[in-house]
Design a protein around this motif. Structure first.
Motif, PDB file in Angstrom:
ATOM      1  N   ALA A  42       0.824  -1.208   0.000  1.00  0.00           N
ATOM      2  CA  ALA A  42       0.000   0.000   0.000  1.00  0.00           C
ATOM      3  C   ALA A  42       0.860   1.260   0.000  1.00  0.00           C
ATOM      4  O   ALA A  42       0.543   2.247  -0.672  1.00  0.00           O
ATOM      5  N   ALA A  43       1.962   1.212   0.759  1.00  0.00           N
ATOM      6  CA  ALA A  43       2.810   2.400   0.881  1.00  0.00           C
ATOM      7  C   ALA A  43       3.575   2.692  -0.401  1.00  0.00           C
ATOM      8  O   ALA A  43       3.716   3.860  -0.791  1.00  0.00           O
ATOM      9  N   LEU A  44       4.050   1.649  -1.064  1.00  0.00           N
ATOM     10  CA  LEU A  44       4.967   1.840  -2.192  1.00  0.00           C
ATOM     11  C   LEU A  44       4.296   1.734  -3.556  1.00  0.00           C
ATOM     12  O   LEU A  44       4.887   2.148  -4.566  1.00  0.00           O
ATOM     13  N   LEU A  45       3.079   1.213  -3.606  1.00  0.00           N
ATOM     14  CA  LEU A  45       2.391   1.086  -4.891  1.00  0.00           C
ATOM     15  C   LEU A  45       1.065   1.841  -4.919  1.00  0.00           C
ATOM     16  O   LEU A  45       0.382   1.842  -5.944  1.00  0.00           O
ATOM     17  N   GLY A  46       0.715   2.464  -3.798  1.00  0.00           N
ATOM     18  CA  GLY A  46      -0.561   3.159  -3.715  1.00  0.00           C
ATOM     19  C   GLY A  46      -0.438   4.649  -3.965  1.00  0.00           C
ATOM     20  O   GLY A  46       0.423   5.106  -4.721  1.00  0.00           O
ATOM     21  N   GLN A  47      -1.298   5.414  -3.274  1.00  0.00           N
ATOM     22  CA  GLN A  47      -1.369   6.849  -3.492  1.00  0.00           C
ATOM     23  C   GLN A  47      -0.597   7.652  -2.441  1.00  0.00           C
ATOM     24  O   GLN A  47      -0.685   8.878  -2.418  1.00  0.00           O
ATOM     25  N   PHE A  48       0.144   6.973  -1.576  1.00  0.00           N
ATOM     26  CA  PHE A  48       0.903   7.681  -0.554  1.00  0.00           C
ATOM     27  C   PHE A  48       2.164   8.303  -1.150  1.00  0.00           C
ATOM     28  O   PHE A  48       2.648   7.893  -2.223  1.00  0.00           O
ATOM     29  N   LYS A  49       2.714   9.274  -0.434  1.00  0.00           N
ATOM     30  CA  LYS A  49       3.903   9.971  -0.934  1.00  0.00           C
ATOM     31  C   LYS A  49       5.103   9.037  -1.069  1.00  0.00           C
ATOM     32  O   LYS A  49       5.994   9.265  -1.896  1.00  0.00           O
ATOM     33  N   GLU A  50       5.126   7.973  -0.232  1.00  0.00           N
ATOM     34  CA  GLU A  50       6.236   7.024  -0.302  1.00  0.00           C
ATOM     35  C   GLU A  50       6.330   6.374  -1.673  1.00  0.00           C
ATOM     36  O   GLU A  50       7.430   6.027  -2.140  1.00  0.00           O
ATOM     37  N   ALA A  51       5.191   6.219  -2.337  1.00  0.00           N
ATOM     38  CA  ALA A  51       5.203   5.619  -3.673  1.00  0.00           C
ATOM     39  C   ALA A  51       5.878   6.547  -4.677  1.00  0.00           C
ATOM     40  O   ALA A  51       6.487   6.080  -5.656  1.00  0.00           O
ATOM     41  N   GLN A  52       5.786   7.844  -4.430  1.00  0.00           N
ATOM     42  CA  GLN A  52       6.397   8.814  -5.337  1.00  0.00           C
ATOM     43  C   GLN A  52       7.876   9.025  -5.035  1.00  0.00           C
ATOM     44  O   GLN A  52       8.698   9.157  -5.932  1.00  0.00           O
ATOM     45  N   THR A  53       8.215   9.050  -3.745  1.00  0.00           N
ATOM     46  CA  THR A  53       9.594   9.346  -3.348  1.00  0.00           C
ATOM     47  C   THR A  53      10.473   8.099  -3.241  1.00  0.00           C
ATOM     48  O   THR A  53      11.702   8.195  -3.288  1.00  0.00           O
ATOM     49  N   GLY A  54       9.844   6.945  -3.071  1.00  0.00           N
ATOM     50  CA  GLY A  54      10.633   5.729  -2.861  1.00  0.00           C
ATOM     51  C   GLY A  54      11.349   5.738  -1.524  1.00  0.00           C
ATOM     52  O   GLY A  54      12.375   5.070  -1.359  1.00  0.00           O
ATOM     53  N   LEU A  55      10.797   6.474  -0.557  1.00  0.00           N
ATOM     54  CA  LEU A  55      11.420   6.620   0.758  1.00  0.00           C
ATOM     55  C   LEU A  55      10.388   6.363   1.859  1.00  0.00           C
ATOM     56  O   LEU A  55       9.291   6.929   1.847  1.00  0.00           O
ATOM     57  N   ILE A  56      10.733   5.495   2.800  1.00  0.00           N
ATOM     58  CA  ILE A  56       9.918   5.226   3.987  1.00  0.00           C
ATOM     59  C   ILE A  56      10.765   5.500   5.214  1.00  0.00           C
ATOM     60  O   ILE A  56      11.969   5.185   5.235  1.00  0.00           O
ATOM     61  N   GLU A  57      10.166   6.073   6.244  1.00  0.00           N
ATOM     62  CA  GLU A  57      10.901   6.356   7.482  1.00  0.00           C
ATOM     63  C   GLU A  57      10.238   5.652   8.665  1.00  0.00           C
ATOM     64  O   GLU A  57       9.020   5.718   8.835  1.00  0.00           O
ATOM     65  N   PHE A  58      11.076   5.004   9.472  1.00  0.00           N
ATOM     66  CA  PHE A  58      10.643   4.353  10.704  1.00  0.00           C
ATOM     67  C   PHE A  58      11.460   4.927  11.865  1.00  0.00           C
ATOM     68  O   PHE A  58      12.368   4.274  12.387  1.00  0.00           O
ATOM     69  N   PRO A  59      11.163   6.136  12.294  1.00  0.00           N
ATOM     70  CA  PRO A  59      11.994   6.777  13.329  1.00  0.00           C
ATOM     71  C   PRO A  59      11.914   6.098  14.688  1.00  0.00           C
ATOM     72  O   PRO A  59      12.831   6.257  15.512  1.00  0.00           O
ATOM     73  N   ASP A  60      10.856   5.344  14.940  1.00  0.00           N
ATOM     74  CA  ASP A  60      10.679   4.734  16.259  1.00  0.00           C
ATOM     75  C   ASP A  60      11.164   3.291  16.328  1.00  0.00           C
ATOM     76  O   ASP A  60      11.087   2.667  17.397  1.00  0.00           O
ATOM     77  N   GLU A  61      11.640   2.753  15.218  1.00  0.00           N
ATOM     78  CA  GLU A  61      12.128   1.375  15.223  1.00  0.00           C
ATOM     79  C   GLU A  61      13.624   1.331  15.536  1.00  0.00           C
ATOM     80  O   GLU A  61      14.361   2.285  15.262  1.00  0.00           O
ATOM     81  N   GLU A  62      14.066   0.224  16.085  1.00  0.00           N
ATOM     82  CA  GLU A  62      15.487   0.036  16.371  1.00  0.00           C
ATOM     83  C   GLU A  62      16.207  -0.506  15.135  1.00  0.00           C
ATOM     84  O   GLU A  62      15.644  -1.300  14.381  1.00  0.00           O
ATOM     85  N   GLU A  63      17.429  -0.087  14.974  1.00  0.00           N
ATOM     86  CA  GLU A  63      18.212  -0.553  13.822  1.00  0.00           C
ATOM     87  C   GLU A  63      18.405  -2.067  13.858  1.00  0.00           C
ATOM     88  O   GLU A  63      18.317  -2.736  12.818  1.00  0.00           O
ATOM     89  N   THR A  64      18.653  -2.617  15.049  1.00  0.00           N
ATOM     90  CA  THR A  64      18.865  -4.066  15.148  1.00  0.00           C
ATOM     91  C   THR A  64      17.613  -4.840  14.731  1.00  0.00           C
ATOM     92  O   THR A  64      17.718  -5.913  14.114  1.00  0.00           O
ATOM     93  N   THR A  65      16.448  -4.281  15.042  1.00  0.00           N
ATOM     94  CA  THR A  65      15.198  -4.930  14.644  1.00  0.00           C
ATOM     95  C   THR A  65      15.049  -4.930  13.134  1.00  0.00           C
ATOM     96  O   THR A  65      14.703  -5.953  12.529  1.00  0.00           O
ATOM     97  N   PHE A  66      15.322  -3.786  12.529  1.00  0.00           N
ATOM     98  CA  PHE A  66      15.156  -3.710  11.079  1.00  0.00           C
ATOM     99  C   PHE A  66      16.196  -4.561  10.352  1.00  0.00           C
ATOM    100  O   PHE A  66      15.903  -5.130   9.301  1.00  0.00           O
ATOM    101  N   GLU A  67      17.375  -4.657  10.903  1.00  0.00           N
ATOM    102  CA  GLU A  67      18.400  -5.496  10.280  1.00  0.00           C
ATOM    103  C   GLU A  67      18.011  -6.973  10.335  1.00  0.00           C
ATOM    104  O   GLU A  67      18.290  -7.740   9.404  1.00  0.00           O
ATOM    105  N   LEU A  68      17.356  -7.386  11.419  1.00  0.00           N
ATOM    106  CA  LEU A  68      16.839  -8.754  11.472  1.00  0.00           C
ATOM    107  C   LEU A  68      15.746  -8.964  10.435  1.00  0.00           C
ATOM    108  O   LEU A  68      15.658 -10.021   9.799  1.00  0.00           O
ATOM    109  N   PHE A  69      14.903  -7.946  10.267  1.00  0.00           N
ATOM    110  CA  PHE A  69      13.861  -8.023   9.242  1.00  0.00           C
ATOM    111  C   PHE A  69      14.477  -8.176   7.855  1.00  0.00           C
ATOM    112  O   PHE A  69      14.036  -9.014   7.054  1.00  0.00           O
ATOM    113  N   ALA A  70      15.498  -7.375   7.560  1.00  0.00           N
ATOM    114  CA  ALA A  70      16.158  -7.458   6.255  1.00  0.00           C
ATOM    115  C   ALA A  70      16.816  -8.828   6.059  1.00  0.00           C
ATOM    116  O   ALA A  70      16.806  -9.383   4.951  1.00  0.00           O
ATOM    117  N   LEU A  71      17.379  -9.370   7.144  1.00  0.00           N
ATOM    118  CA  LEU A  71      17.981 -10.697   7.065  1.00  0.00           C
ATOM    119  C   LEU A  71      16.926 -11.736   6.709  1.00  0.00           C
ATOM    120  O   LEU A  71      17.152 -12.608   5.856  1.00  0.00           O
TER     121      LEU A  71
END
Length: 256
Positions: A42-71
């Motif tokens: 929804a964020a990257l293929l819909g009508q949100f600005k993230e679909a236009q900019t190709g940028l999403i921000e998660f300021p409240d998430e921890e880097e270690t958590t996101f790195e596990l997600f990417a893994l």
């Protein structure tokens, strides 16, 4: 859910995700994110600005958590072997739940079960971890609580009566949510065959409805059924012991 082959998802555009207060940048394949989660779709293929900019921000998430997600996204998650690694996995489960990543959540739950199956016991710290940090993960709470019940399966009434100063009872007194779940599971366990078919003695036990889908079902052998009957008998003893303990506590408090 059936995912597309990974090779098909690595040919499309790249998006940037900035994580944490320092806004650390991670670049990931857009099609892979969208295939794994309706949130990203929804964020990257819909009508949100993230679909236009190709940028999403998660300021409240921890880097270690996101790195596990990417893994997990590109390979697979490692099996946790320490309490600290279990904590990171639980945090990842919260991320999965908030980002509609059902498969990631299920994979995390499988690793949690394997952690306790290998460890063979559940520590008070681990119970507190589940109840202190995961209000949006009730299935994890109930799973860890069930492990605590199973851990007491071989105790006699005499042994239970000696546990009045034990950490488990202290946790029951301190945490109302755990006390409620613990009591319900004890009572349900006295009717295990009728209310919780397929309940196993092993760490990571399966539960019947309404929890199907949160735990993976396994066939129950005759030896498992015999062991379940023994657990049921021990559970009755535990309920008696816990009731007598709470009654003594109430009498003691009244006399002060």
């Amino acid at each position: 859910m059936v995912f597309k082959p990974l090779t098909e998802l690595l040919r499309g555009p790249i998006v940037t995700i900035k994580v944490g207060p320092d806004r650390k940048s991670y670049t990931l394949h857009r099609d892979l994110l969208c295939d794994r989660s309706s949130y990203f779709r929804a964020a990257l293929l819909g009508q949100f600005k993230e679909a236009q900019t190709g940028l999403i921000e998660f300021p409240d998430e921890e880097e270690t958590t996101f790195e596990l997600f990417a893994l997990w996204l590109y390979t697979q998650l490692p099996q946790p072997t320490t309490c600290e690694e279990l904590q990171r996995l639980i945090t990842l489960m919260r991320f999965a739940r908030s980002r509609l990543l059902d498969e990631l959540h299920n994979d995390c739950m499988t690793l949690v079960r394997a952690y306790f199956r290998t460890k063979g016991s559940v520590a008070i710290r681990e119970i507190s971890m589940a109840y202190d940090t995961t209000p949006e993960l009730p299935e994890l709470r109930l799973f860890v609580c069930l492990e605590a019940v199973l851990q007491l399966r071989c105790r006699t009434l005499k042994e239970l009566m000696a546990c009045t100063d034990g950490e488990l009872f202290q946790l029951v007194e301190r945490d109302g949510n755990f006390a409620s779940d613990f009591t319900k599971l004890l009572l349900l366990y006295s009717q295990a065959q009728a209310l919780m078919p397929g309940l196993s003695t092993a760490a990571g036990a399966t539960m019947g409805t309404p929890y199907d889908g949160l735990y993976h079902s396994h066939d129950t052998s005759d030896s498992d059924r015999d062991a379940d009957k023994e657990i049921e008998d021990r559970t009755v003893a535990l309920i008696v012991g816990a009731t007598r303990y709470l009654a003594r506590k109430q009498t003691s408090n009244t006399s002060k």
